[in-house]
Design an enzyme around this catalytic site. Structure first.
Site, PDB file in Angstrom:
ATOM      1  N   TYR A   1       0.819  -1.226   0.000  1.00 31.22           N
ATOM      2  CA  TYR A   1       0.000   0.000   0.000  1.00 31.22           C
ATOM      3  C   TYR A   1       0.849   1.271   0.000  1.00 31.22           C
ATOM      4  O   TYR A   1       0.533   2.246  -0.674  1.00 31.22           O
ATOM      5  CB  TYR A   1      -0.969   0.050   1.191  1.00 31.22           C
ATOM      6  CG  TYR A   1      -1.851  -1.169   1.371  1.00 31.22           C
ATOM      7  CD1 TYR A   1      -2.078  -2.069   0.339  1.00 31.22           C
ATOM      8  CD2 TYR A   1      -2.475  -1.425   2.593  1.00 31.22           C
ATOM      9  CE1 TYR A   1      -2.887  -3.192   0.520  1.00 31.22           C
ATOM     10  CE2 TYR A   1      -3.289  -2.537   2.775  1.00 31.22           C
ATOM     11  CZ  TYR A   1      -3.478  -3.413   1.741  1.00 31.22           C
ATOM     12  OH  TYR A   1      -4.272  -4.513   1.921  1.00 31.22           O
TER      13      TYR A   1
ATOM     14  N   TYR B   1      -5.045   1.997  -0.182  1.00 36.70           N
ATOM     15  CA  TYR B   1      -5.895   0.812  -0.396  1.00 36.70           C
ATOM     16  C   TYR B   1      -7.307   1.059   0.148  1.00 36.70           C
ATOM     17  O   TYR B   1      -8.300   0.899  -0.561  1.00 36.70           O
ATOM     18  CB  TYR B   1      -5.231  -0.371   0.309  1.00 36.70           C
ATOM     19  CG  TYR B   1      -6.049  -1.627   0.489  1.00 36.70           C
ATOM     20  CD1 TYR B   1      -6.272  -2.512  -0.562  1.00 36.70           C
ATOM     21  CD2 TYR B   1      -6.540  -1.975   1.754  1.00 36.70           C
ATOM     22  CE1 TYR B   1      -6.987  -3.699  -0.363  1.00 36.70           C
ATOM     23  CE2 TYR B   1      -7.241  -3.158   1.959  1.00 36.70           C
ATOM     24  CZ  TYR B   1      -7.466  -4.020   0.890  1.00 36.70           C
ATOM     25  OH  TYR B   1      -8.158  -5.189   1.096  1.00 36.70           O
TER      26      TYR B   1
ATOM     27  N   VAL C   1       5.668  -5.635  14.747  1.00 37.99           N
ATOM     28  CA  VAL C   1       5.761  -4.274  14.217  1.00 37.99           C
ATOM     29  C   VAL C   1       5.270  -3.287  15.282  1.00 37.99           C
ATOM     30  O   VAL C   1       4.156  -3.441  15.817  1.00 37.99           O
ATOM     31  CB  VAL C   1       4.922  -4.151  12.923  1.00 37.99           C
ATOM     32  CG1 VAL C   1       4.835  -2.703  12.460  1.00 37.99           C
ATOM     33  CG2 VAL C   1       5.511  -5.030  11.820  1.00 37.99           C
TER      34      VAL C   1
ATOM     35  N   ARG D   1      -6.603  -7.201  16.323  1.00 46.72           N
ATOM     36  CA  ARG D   1      -7.340  -7.715  15.180  1.00 46.72           C
ATOM     37  C   ARG D   1      -8.297  -8.807  15.669  1.00 46.72           C
ATOM     38  O   ARG D   1      -8.030  -9.469  16.677  1.00 46.72           O
ATOM     39  CB  ARG D   1      -6.402  -8.365  14.153  1.00 46.72           C
ATOM     40  CG  ARG D   1      -5.417  -7.414  13.467  1.00 46.72           C
ATOM     41  CD  ARG D   1      -6.119  -6.509  12.473  1.00 46.72           C
ATOM     42  NE  ARG D   1      -5.176  -5.693  11.707  1.00 46.72           N
ATOM     43  CZ  ARG D   1      -4.714  -4.506  12.095  1.00 46.72           C
ATOM     44  NH1 ARG D   1      -5.080  -3.982  13.259  1.00 46.72           N
ATOM     45  NH2 ARG D   1      -3.880  -3.830  11.324  1.00 46.72           N
TER      46      ARG D   1
HETATM   47  N1  LIG Z   1      -8.243 -12.212   3.191  1.00 48.74           N
HETATM   48  C1  LIG Z   1      -8.761 -11.229   3.890  1.00 48.74           C
HETATM   49  O1  LIG Z   1      -8.829 -11.305   5.108  1.00 48.74           O
HETATM   50  C2  LIG Z   1      -9.314 -10.008   3.245  1.00 48.74           C
HETATM   51  C3  LIG Z   1      -9.606  -8.950   4.097  1.00 48.74           C
HETATM   52  C4  LIG Z   1     -10.181  -7.801   3.542  1.00 48.74           C
HETATM   53  C5  LIG Z   1     -10.458  -7.735   2.189  1.00 48.74           C
HETATM   54  N2  LIG Z   1     -10.155  -8.790   1.389  1.00 48.74           N
HETATM   55  C6  LIG Z   1     -10.487  -8.636  -0.033  1.00 48.74           C
HETATM   56  O2  LIG Z   1     -10.923  -9.881  -0.569  1.00 48.74           O
HETATM   57  C7  LIG Z   1     -10.460 -10.034  -1.905  1.00 48.74           C
HETATM   58  C8  LIG Z   1      -9.697 -11.346  -2.060  1.00 48.74           C
HETATM   59  O3  LIG Z   1      -8.642 -11.395  -1.111  1.00 48.74           O
HETATM   60  P1  LIG Z   1      -7.652 -12.633  -0.936  1.00 48.74           P
HETATM   61  O4  LIG Z   1      -7.258 -12.643   0.485  1.00 48.74           O
HETATM   62  O5  LIG Z   1      -8.230 -13.843  -1.550  1.00 48.74           O
HETATM   63  O6  LIG Z   1      -6.405 -12.101  -1.800  1.00 48.74           O
HETATM   64  P2  LIG Z   1      -5.523 -12.840  -2.919  1.00 48.74           P
HETATM   65  O7  LIG Z   1      -4.417 -11.929  -3.263  1.00 48.74           O
HETATM   66  O8  LIG Z   1      -5.176 -14.211  -2.465  1.00 48.74           O
HETATM   67  O9  LIG Z   1      -6.540 -12.965  -4.149  1.00 48.74           O
HETATM   68  C9  LIG Z   1      -6.726 -11.996  -5.116  1.00 48.74           C
HETATM   69  C10 LIG Z   1      -6.652 -12.669  -6.480  1.00 48.74           C
HETATM   70  O10 LIG Z   1      -6.969 -11.698  -7.477  1.00 48.74           O
HETATM   71  C11 LIG Z   1      -6.113 -11.919  -8.572  1.00 48.74           C
HETATM   72  N3  LIG Z   1      -5.973 -10.678  -9.337  1.00 48.74           N
HETATM   73  C12 LIG Z   1      -5.478  -9.491  -8.897  1.00 48.74           C
HETATM   74  N4  LIG Z   1      -5.485  -8.587  -9.891  1.00 48.74           N
HETATM   75  C13 LIG Z   1      -5.993  -9.213 -10.982  1.00 48.74           C
HETATM   76  C14 LIG Z   1      -6.231  -8.797 -12.303  1.00 48.74           C
HETATM   77  N5  LIG Z   1      -5.924  -7.553 -12.709  1.00 48.74           N
HETATM   78  N6  LIG Z   1      -6.768  -9.673 -13.183  1.00 48.74           N
HETATM   79  C15 LIG Z   1      -7.057 -10.945 -12.776  1.00 48.74           C
HETATM   80  N7  LIG Z   1      -6.845 -11.392 -11.519  1.00 48.74           N
HETATM   81  C16 LIG Z   1      -6.317 -10.536 -10.644  1.00 48.74           C
HETATM   82  C17 LIG Z   1      -4.787 -12.349  -7.960  1.00 48.74           C
HETATM   83  O11 LIG Z   1      -3.974 -13.052  -8.901  1.00 48.74           O
HETATM   84  C18 LIG Z   1      -5.249 -13.214  -6.791  1.00 48.74           C
HETATM   85  O12 LIG Z   1      -5.310 -14.577  -7.155  1.00 48.74           O
HETATM   86  C19 LIG Z   1      -9.636  -8.779  -2.215  1.00 48.74           C
HETATM   87  O13 LIG Z   1     -10.444  -7.860  -2.890  1.00 48.74           O
HETATM   88  C20 LIG Z   1      -9.271  -8.231  -0.844  1.00 48.74           C
HETATM   89  O14 LIG Z   1      -9.095  -6.832  -0.874  1.00 48.74           O
HETATM   90  C21 LIG Z   1      -9.578  -9.909   1.882  1.00 48.74           C
HETATM   91  O1  LIG Z   2       5.471  -9.910  10.430  1.00 48.77           O
HETATM   92  C1  LIG Z   2       4.519  -9.159  10.736  1.00 48.77           C
HETATM   93  C2  LIG Z   2       3.419  -8.865   9.868  1.00 48.77           C
HETATM   94  C3  LIG Z   2       2.420  -8.032  10.312  1.00 48.77           C
HETATM   95  N1  LIG Z   2       2.440  -7.483  11.559  1.00 48.77           N
HETATM   96  C4  LIG Z   2       1.310  -6.651  12.059  1.00 48.77           C
HETATM   97  O2  LIG Z   2       0.158  -7.497  12.098  1.00 48.77           O
HETATM   98  C5  LIG Z   2      -1.028  -6.732  11.865  1.00 48.77           C
HETATM   99  C6  LIG Z   2      -1.855  -7.410  10.788  1.00 48.77           C
HETATM  100  O3  LIG Z   2      -1.190  -7.338   9.561  1.00 48.77           O
HETATM  101  P1  LIG Z   2      -1.738  -7.953   8.181  1.00 48.77           P
HETATM  102  O4  LIG Z   2      -0.575  -8.007   7.251  1.00 48.77           O
HETATM  103  O5  LIG Z   2      -2.429  -9.227   8.394  1.00 48.77           O
HETATM  104  O6  LIG Z   2      -2.733  -6.865   7.614  1.00 48.77           O
HETATM  105  P2  LIG Z   2      -3.831  -5.893   8.246  1.00 48.77           P
HETATM  106  O7  LIG Z   2      -4.712  -6.588   9.205  1.00 48.77           O
HETATM  107  O8  LIG Z   2      -3.150  -4.673   8.762  1.00 48.77           O
HETATM  108  O9  LIG Z   2      -4.592  -5.499   6.925  1.00 48.77           O
HETATM  109  C7  LIG Z   2      -5.294  -6.477   6.179  1.00 48.77           C
HETATM  110  O10 LIG Z   2      -6.608  -6.336   6.570  1.00 48.77           O
HETATM  111  C8  LIG Z   2      -7.685  -6.580   5.749  1.00 48.77           C
HETATM  112  C9  LIG Z   2      -7.421  -6.694   4.266  1.00 48.77           C
HETATM  113  O11 LIG Z   2      -8.042  -5.704   3.535  1.00 48.77           O
HETATM  114  C10 LIG Z   2      -6.047  -6.920   3.845  1.00 48.77           C
HETATM  115  O12 LIG Z   2      -5.889  -8.287   3.729  1.00 48.77           O
HETATM  116  C11 LIG Z   2      -5.025  -6.278   4.703  1.00 48.77           C
HETATM  117  O13 LIG Z   2      -5.032  -4.914   4.387  1.00 48.77           O
HETATM  118  C12 LIG Z   2      -0.563  -5.307  11.574  1.00 48.77           C
HETATM  119  O14 LIG Z   2      -0.631  -4.561  12.757  1.00 48.77           O
HETATM  120  C13 LIG Z   2       0.901  -5.479  11.168  1.00 48.77           C
HETATM  121  O15 LIG Z   2       1.683  -4.339  11.440  1.00 48.77           O
HETATM  122  C14 LIG Z   2       3.514  -7.769  12.421  1.00 48.77           C
HETATM  123  O16 LIG Z   2       3.575  -7.298  13.563  1.00 48.77           O
HETATM  124  N2  LIG Z   2       4.517  -8.604  11.980  1.00 48.77           N
END
Ligand SMILES: NC(=O)c1ccc[n+]([C@@H]2O[C@H](COP(=O)([O-])OP(=O)(O)OC[C@H]3O[C@@H](n4cnc5c(N)ncnc54)[C@H](O)[C@@H]3O)[C@@H](O)[C@H]2O)c1
Ligand SMILES: O=c1ccn([C@@H]2O[C@H](COP(=O)(O)OP(=O)(O)O[C@H]3OC[C@@H](O)[C@H](O)[C@H]3O)[C@@H](O)[C@H]2O)c(=O)[nH]1
EC number: 4.1.1.35
Length: 387
Positions: free
Chosen positions: A103, A183, A251, A258
């Site tokens: 980001y 983001y 960090v 969370r």
């Molecule tokens: N995992 C979480 O806890 C979490 C939290 C908040 C929001 N989200 C949202 O959920 C969605 C999915 O997250 P995720 O954790 O599965 O992430 P991820 O990175 O595993 O999945 C995203 C997928 O989208 C594909 N992608 C990205 N840009 C593309 C493009 N231009 N064309 C085709 N494919 C593309 C990537 O290759 C990837 O496979 C995202 O929009 C993310 O912002 C996830």
């Molecule tokens: O090695 C690490 C990695 C992360 N962290 C901390 O752990 C916390 C969680 O970090 P994550 O990387 O899982 O990401 P965050 O929870 O901040 O954000 C996530 O939240 C929701 C989604 O939209 C995204 O998947 C992502 O932005 C943060 O406070 C980060 O600073 C550590 O202390 N050590």
């Protein structure tokens, strides 16, 4: 099996075709798995990668063969996108850059990916009268009101100042130079655009705000199935440290809080949205587990204990080390202090509640991490660095 499935109002569920964009990612892979094993629906799976859904695509003898079709495409520039959306009844958009390390270091890619690249998807759905489920994020809430109160204020105990409600809580981001918020801000604007398409042009939409969904296949392990210098989200960072027997990096002291929800619980909520459009359309849903709150430091301690149990290895003498956010993420990082989802809307509309405790979800996830990566890590660490 499929013929007798009912929706929440007791009506039989008709099989549909779903255009799933980002189907090859963490959430997409679990959603495809669920749709293939438990429903009669068809999936057009769009992504640039398919490694995480390979097991669903091959061999041809799989029971759902013919119900899932992979299309390798980048939605930034591919004229097939509108045709695929038109072929489906519902589009689910998961595609995004969504790792915090990007980001503030790749803010342009982050904004393009989360806003500009999603625009045609919204437009094609609206113009062709197709339903859209769009994945936003809990990050749209930004920081809590509580974080701005004086440290000794009694109001800090009042949930009104920290529980995050879809229709009430404001979105509070840092200054523009804190590029972390690129983001969240892009996600907020695409939410507003989708909402406006609903209000002005009748787009049928549902917006999902995931609160830290975690489980197997999340992100990558640096140097094994992702770049050595890459920084994934916290579950994969800490898994990598545990697998390599190195201290977990906290960090800025690991004080941020969370709530983590098990991916399999969260996918149940998405399936309810898919199969109950009358209850899901027009809504924004928090999807998280308010009962699984920890500080990042507590998460590190729990993951260390769970990993010791599932791997049979001894714990490290120094299990954690502190690192500044500037050192870890670079200039422009900032953090959400606390994220507790209010569950009123999803309870009322879909009757959904998460089930899995943090300990249990870490146990199954770290068992998977150990089985999948321990050998590969050992081999990579045994290799002489010059080769
Ligand atoms: N995992 C979480 O806890 C979490 C939290 C908040 C929001 N989200 C949202 O959920 C969605 C999915 O997250 P995720 O954790 O599965 O992430 P991820 O990175 O595993 O999945 C995203 C997928 O989208 C594909 N992608 C990205 N840009 C593309 C493009 N231009 N064309 C085709 N494919 C593309 C990537 O290759 C990837 O496979 C995202 O929009 C993310 O912002 C996830
Ligand atoms: O090695 C690490 C990695 C992360 N962290 C901390 O752990 C916390 C969680 O970090 P994550 O990387 O899982 O990401 P965050 O929870 O901040 O954000 C996530 O939240 C929701 C989604 O939209 C995204 O998947 C992502 O932005 C943060 O406070 C980060 O600073 C550590 O202390 N050590």
């Amino acid at each position: 099996m499929a013929a007798s499935r009912m929706d929440l109002d007791g009506r039989p569920i008709k099989p549909i075709t779903i255009c799933m964009i980002g189907a090859g990612g963490f959430i997409g892979s679990h959603l495809c798995e669920k749709l293939m094993s438990e429903t009669p629906h068809k999936v057009l799976a769009l992504d640039v990668y398919n490694d995480k859904i390979k097991h669903l695509l091959e061999p041809d003898s799989l029971p759902w063969a013919g119900r899932i079709q992979f299309h390798r495409l980048n939605i930034k520039h591919d004229s097939r996108l509108e045709g695929l959306i038109k072929m489906a009844d519902l589009t689910i958009n998961l595609a995004a850059i969504c790792t915090p390390a990007d980001y503030n270091t790749r803010p342009l890619d982050t904004i393009y990916s989360n806003f500009i690249d999603a625009l045609p998807v919204v437009k094609y759905c609206s113009e062709n009268n197709k339903r859209l489920i769009h994945f936003s994020t809990c990050e749209v809430y930004g920081k809590t009101i509580q974080s701005f109160l004086p440290k000794d204020s009694p109001l800090r105990q009042d949930p009104a100042y920290y529980v995050l409600k879809e229709d009430v809580s404001p979105c509070i981001f840092g200054s523009i130079e804190k590029q972390r918020w690129s983001y969240a801000c892009a996600k907020q604007l695409i939410e507003r655009l989708i909402y406006a398409e609903g209000a002005e042009n009748g787009l049928e939409f549902t917006i999902v705000r995931p609160f830290n969904w975690i489980g197997p296949r999340m992100d990558f392990i640096p140097g094994i199935d992702g770049p050595s210098e890459g920084v994934p989200r916290v579950l994969a960072c800490f898994s990598n440290n545990l697998l390599r027997r190195e201290p977990l990096k906290l960090v800025d002291g690991g004080q941020s809080q969370r709530t983590f929800v098990y991916i399999k619980d969260a996918i149940e909520a998405v399936l309810l949205m898919i199969e109950n459009p009358g209850r899901a359309n027009g809504h924004i849903f928090n999807v998280g587990n308010p009962n699984n709150e920890v500080t990042v430091r507590q998460l590190a301690e729990m993951m260390t204990k769970v990993y010791t149990k599932v791997s049979g290895e001894s714990a490290l003498e120094t299990p954690t080390i502190d690192v500044s956010s500037k050192e870890f993420y670079g200039e422009g990082y900032d953090d959400s202090d606390k994220r507790i989802p209010d569950m009123t809307i999803i309870n009322k509309q879909l009757g959904w509640n998460p089930k899995t405790s943090l300990w249990d979800l870490l146990e199954s996830t770290l068992t998977y991490q150990h089985r999948t990566y321990a050998e590969a890590i050992k081999k990579s660490m045994a290799k002489p660095t010059s080769s």
